[in-house]
Design a protein around this motif. Structure first.
Motif, mmCIF file in Angstrom:
data_model
loop_
_atom_site.group_PDB
_atom_site.id
_atom_site.type_symbol
_atom_site.label_atom_id
_atom_site.label_comp_id
_atom_site.label_asym_id
_atom_site.label_seq_id
_atom_site.Cartn_x
_atom_site.Cartn_y
_atom_site.Cartn_z
ATOM 1 N N ASP A 167 60.492 49.995 37.247
ATOM 2 C CA ASP A 167 60.123 50.392 38.609
ATOM 3 C C ASP A 167 59.375 49.300 39.373
ATOM 4 O OD1 ASP A 167 61.127 52.920 38.160
ATOM 5 O OD2 ASP A 167 59.217 53.666 37.391
ATOM 6 N N ALA A 168 58.732 48.391 38.636
ATOM 7 C CA ALA A 168 57.846 47.413 39.273
ATOM 8 C C ALA A 168 58.636 46.500 40.214
ATOM 9 C CB ALA A 168 57.141 46.582 38.218
ATOM 10 N N PRO A 169 57.997 46.085 41.305
ATOM 11 C CA PRO A 169 58.691 45.197 42.239
ATOM 12 C C PRO A 169 59.005 43.855 41.592
ATOM 13 C CG PRO A 169 56.353 45.358 42.791
ATOM 14 C CD PRO A 169 56.627 46.396 41.743
ATOM 15 N N LYS A 170 60.141 43.314 41.924
ATOM 16 C CA LYS A 170 60.532 42.007 41.390
ATOM 17 C C LYS A 170 59.835 40.922 42.215
ATOM 18 C CE LYS A 170 63.300 44.065 38.554
ATOM 19 N NZ LYS A 170 62.897 45.435 38.906
ATOM 20 N N THR A 171 59.031 40.121 41.547
ATOM 21 C CA THR A 171 58.276 39.084 42.259
ATOM 22 C C THR A 171 58.555 37.722 41.651
ATOM 23 O OG1 THR A 171 56.348 39.430 40.821
ATOM 24 C CG2 THR A 171 56.409 40.660 42.889
ATOM 25 N N ILE A 172 58.508 36.716 42.506
ATOM 26 C CA ILE A 172 58.630 35.325 42.048
ATOM 27 C C ILE A 172 57.223 34.759 41.937
ATOM 28 C CG2 ILE A 172 59.527 33.040 42.592
ATOM 29 C CD1 ILE A 172 61.723 34.422 44.228
ATOM 30 N N GLU A 173 56.865 34.325 40.723
ATOM 31 C CA GLU A 173 55.505 33.854 40.497
ATOM 32 C C GLU A 173 55.432 32.335 40.484
ATOM 33 O OE1 GLU A 173 53.227 37.363 38.148
ATOM 34 O OE2 GLU A 173 54.438 36.044 36.875
ATOM 35 N N GLY A 174 54.310 31.822 40.998
ATOM 36 C CA GLY A 174 54.030 30.390 40.957
ATOM 37 C C GLY A 174 52.962 30.090 39.928
ATOM 38 N N ASP A 175 52.357 28.913 40.033
ATOM 39 C CA ASP A 175 51.365 28.488 39.045
ATOM 40 C C ASP A 175 49.936 28.811 39.447
ATOM 41 O OD1 ASP A 175 53.337 27.385 37.401
ATOM 42 O OD2 ASP A 175 53.311 25.489 38.499
ATOM 43 N N SER A 176 49.717 29.193 40.703
ATOM 44 C CA SER A 176 48.348 29.380 41.195
ATOM 45 C C SER A 176 48.049 30.848 41.473
ATOM 46 C CB SER A 176 48.133 28.572 42.485
ATOM 47 O OG SER A 176 48.272 27.190 42.223
ATOM 48 N N LEU A 177 46.881 31.293 41.026
ATOM 49 C CA LEU A 177 46.433 32.646 41.302
ATOM 50 C C LEU A 177 46.087 32.772 42.779
ATOM 51 C CD1 LEU A 177 45.771 35.195 39.481
ATOM 52 C CD2 LEU A 177 43.387 34.526 39.735
ATOM 53 N N VAL A 178 46.586 33.826 43.408
ATOM 54 C CA VAL A 178 46.388 34.017 44.846
ATOM 55 C C VAL A 178 45.416 35.177 45.069
ATOM 56 C CG1 VAL A 178 47.522 34.531 47.047
ATOM 57 C CG2 VAL A 178 48.719 33.182 45.300
ATOM 58 N N ASP A 179 44.412 34.949 45.905
ATOM 59 C CA ASP A 179 43.390 35.967 46.186
ATOM 60 C C ASP A 179 43.994 37.159 46.924
ATOM 61 O OD1 ASP A 179 40.644 37.009 46.650
ATOM 62 O OD2 ASP A 179 41.152 36.566 48.743
ATOM 63 N N THR A 180 43.526 38.370 46.577
ATOM 64 C CA THR A 180 43.956 39.577 47.281
ATOM 65 C C THR A 180 42.790 40.319 47.930
ATOM 66 O OG1 THR A 180 43.722 41.007 45.328
ATOM 67 C CG2 THR A 180 45.848 39.907 45.625
ATOM 68 N N HIS A 181 41.562 39.836 47.735
ATOM 69 C CA HIS A 181 40.382 40.586 48.179
ATOM 70 C C HIS A 181 39.768 40.086 49.490
ATOM 71 C CE1 HIS A 181 40.384 42.994 44.618
ATOM 72 N NE2 HIS A 181 40.213 41.961 43.821
ATOM 73 N N GLY A 182 39.988 38.837 49.826
ATOM 74 C CA GLY A 182 39.447 38.320 51.084
ATOM 75 C C GLY A 182 37.946 38.512 51.207
ATOM 76 N N LEU A 183 37.523 39.062 52.352
ATOM 77 C CA LEU A 183 36.096 39.210 52.637
ATOM 78 C C LEU A 183 35.408 40.266 51.782
ATOM 79 C CD1 LEU A 183 36.103 38.861 56.534
ATOM 80 C CD2 LEU A 183 35.437 37.155 54.828
ATOM 81 N N TYR A 184 36.187 41.107 51.098
ATOM 82 C CA TYR A 184 35.569 42.095 50.202
ATOM 83 C C TYR A 184 34.928 41.409 48.996
ATOM 84 C CZ TYR A 184 37.782 45.801 52.879
ATOM 85 O OH TYR A 184 38.156 46.658 53.892
ATOM 86 N N ALA A 185 35.378 40.208 48.666
ATOM 87 C CA ALA A 185 34.748 39.442 47.592
ATOM 88 C C ALA A 185 33.555 38.636 48.098
ATOM 89 C CB ALA A 185 35.770 38.511 46.948
ATOM 90 N N VAL A 186 33.491 38.451 49.399
ATOM 91 C CA VAL A 186 32.401 37.666 50.013
ATOM 92 C C VAL A 186 31.202 38.543 50.354
ATOM 93 C CG1 VAL A 186 31.782 36.199 51.974
ATOM 94 C CG2 VAL A 186 34.073 36.024 50.949
ATOM 95 N N ALA A 187 31.461 39.761 50.806
ATOM 96 C CA ALA A 187 30.392 40.646 51.290
ATOM 97 C C ALA A 187 29.272 40.873 50.276
ATOM 98 C CB ALA A 187 30.988 41.981 51.750
ATOM 99 N N PRO A 188 29.561 41.137 48.989
ATOM 100 C CA PRO A 188 28.454 41.344 48.046
ATOM 101 C C PRO A 188 27.529 40.133 47.928
ATOM 102 C CG PRO A 188 30.499 42.185 47.124
ATOM 103 C CD PRO A 188 30.864 41.423 48.357
ATOM 104 N N ARG A 189 28.098 38.930 47.998
ATOM 105 C CA ARG A 189 27.268 37.727 47.971
ATOM 106 C C ARG A 189 26.366 37.668 49.205
ATOM 107 N NH1 ARG A 189 27.995 32.713 45.664
ATOM 108 N NH2 ARG A 189 30.202 33.089 45.217
ATOM 109 N N ASP A 190 26.923 38.033 50.355
ATOM 110 C CA ASP A 190 26.136 38.015 51.595
ATOM 111 C C ASP A 190 24.993 39.031 51.534
ATOM 112 O OD1 ASP A 190 27.821 36.090 52.566
ATOM 113 O OD2 ASP A 190 28.982 37.448 53.838
ATOM 114 N N VAL A 191 25.292 40.226 51.058
ATOM 115 C CA VAL A 191 24.249 41.257 50.952
ATOM 116 C C VAL A 191 23.172 40.812 49.967
ATOM 117 C CG1 VAL A 191 23.764 43.631 50.235
ATOM 118 C CG2 VAL A 191 25.812 43.132 51.592
#
Length: 332
Positions: A167-191
């Protein structure tokens, strides 16, 4: 008079037990499915990293994991889950706060915005922890295993448990991990910076782990199984969010290291045994028999045994196995 003496004796026992309990420090954990305790029935392999954390601290620390699948900072508060933590908290206890995966989802009962409502909820956790004499620790969200050149749309991580490999979507993967969280990963550091709070960059730590392992080896951290590879998911699964036993322990070990670096007073409680056995699923194995099938007794290994009664295994005379009994564990 005898009744009075008996009542006094009971009272003294209760006071002694209470005093004993107060000698431990609790680390409360609040967050989502990447941290949460899991159903271990029928051989299920999914684990949250918070489920494994007790294995990396001795019995002076009690890990009380309140993280729940699918929760955001908003729903955790609105469902009364945060109040339950506050009601149990004592001065000197710690609270690890880690949200983001579900705050970014569009559902109105979960969604918050970084820079406004997300930050407000994180600040609420911090402020109310301090009001009760607790010590807050903010962590940002762990990464998803996303090597896809085009990030697949994902409105609900929890739905991944219902998908099969096919069932999983067919994806083409590269060598680099790509962020999915954006500013949600930044906000805790700011707080954390604004409120002078302990902060652990779990996002970077798990990014470096996944990227270091690479496209193929990083799958071994997650509920990523080919059809027929894992009996509990016979049709396989491609779940790049949730951890399996191996992944949960690798992440818990790394975040325990980061936690004691950020909060050095906890370092004296840090332990680093090779294998953990726990019938509740916090360890690498549920039973000692299972653990013994996977070790070489002629090589140095330390096995910690959690609550329960165990039968000592038959070992070669020159074995190099060390057992550590924890949390009331004992031999038959």
């Amino acid at each position: 008079m005898k009744k009075l003496y008996a009542l006094c004796a009971v009272a003294l026992v209760i006071m002694a037990l209470s005093a004993f309990k107060r000698n431990t420090t609790t680390i409360f954990m609040i967050g989502d499915s990447t941290m949460a305790n899991k159903d271990i029935s029928e051989g299920k392999q999914e684990r949250g990293w918070g489920m494994a954390l007790q294995c990396y601290f001795d019995d002076n620390i009690v890990v009380d994991n309140h993280a729940v699948n699918g929760r955001s900072s908003l729903s955790f508060i609105n469902e009364g889950r945060w109040q339950k933590v506050l009601d149990r908290m004592r001065p000197g206890d710690y609270v690890i706060i880690q949200f983001g995966h579900n705050d970014e989802k569009p559902k109105p009962d979960r969604h918050t915005d970084p820079g406004s409502t997300f930050d407000y909820n994180l600040a609420k956790f911090v402020r109310e922890t301090r009001e009760r004499g607790g010590i807050p620790v903010l962590m940002n969200c762990v990464v998803r295993r996303n090597f896809a050149k085009v990030t697949p749309k994902n409105d609900d991580d929890e739905a991944l448990r219902g998908t099969t490999f096919k069932d999983a979507p067919k994806t083409i993967e590269g060598d680099s991990l790509v962020d999915t969280h954006g500013l949600y990963a930044v906000a805790p550091r700011d707080v954390a910076a604004r409120m002078n709070v302990h902060f652990v960059d779990a996002n970077k730590i798990t990014h470096d782990l996944e990227q270091g392992l690479g496209v193929e080896a990083s799958k071994k951290l997650h509920m990523w199984f080919l059809p027929g590879e894992e009996p509990s998911v016979p049709k396989g699964r491609q779940d790049n969010t949730h951890y399996n036993i191996n992944g949960a322990h690798k992440v818990a070990r790394l975040l325990a290291d980061a936690l004691v670096e950020e909060v050095p007073v906890l370092s004296k409680y840090r332990v680093n045994y090779d294998v953990a056995v726990d019938s509740k699923g916090r360890g690498h194995y549920l039973t000692l028999d299972e653990a013994m099938k996977h070790i070489d007794p002629l090589k140095p290994v330390t096995i910690q045994l959690f609550e329960g009664t165990y039968e000592k295994p038959q070992l070669p005379k020159k074995n190099k196995v060390t057992f550590v009994l924890r949390d009331g564990a004992k031999w038959k």
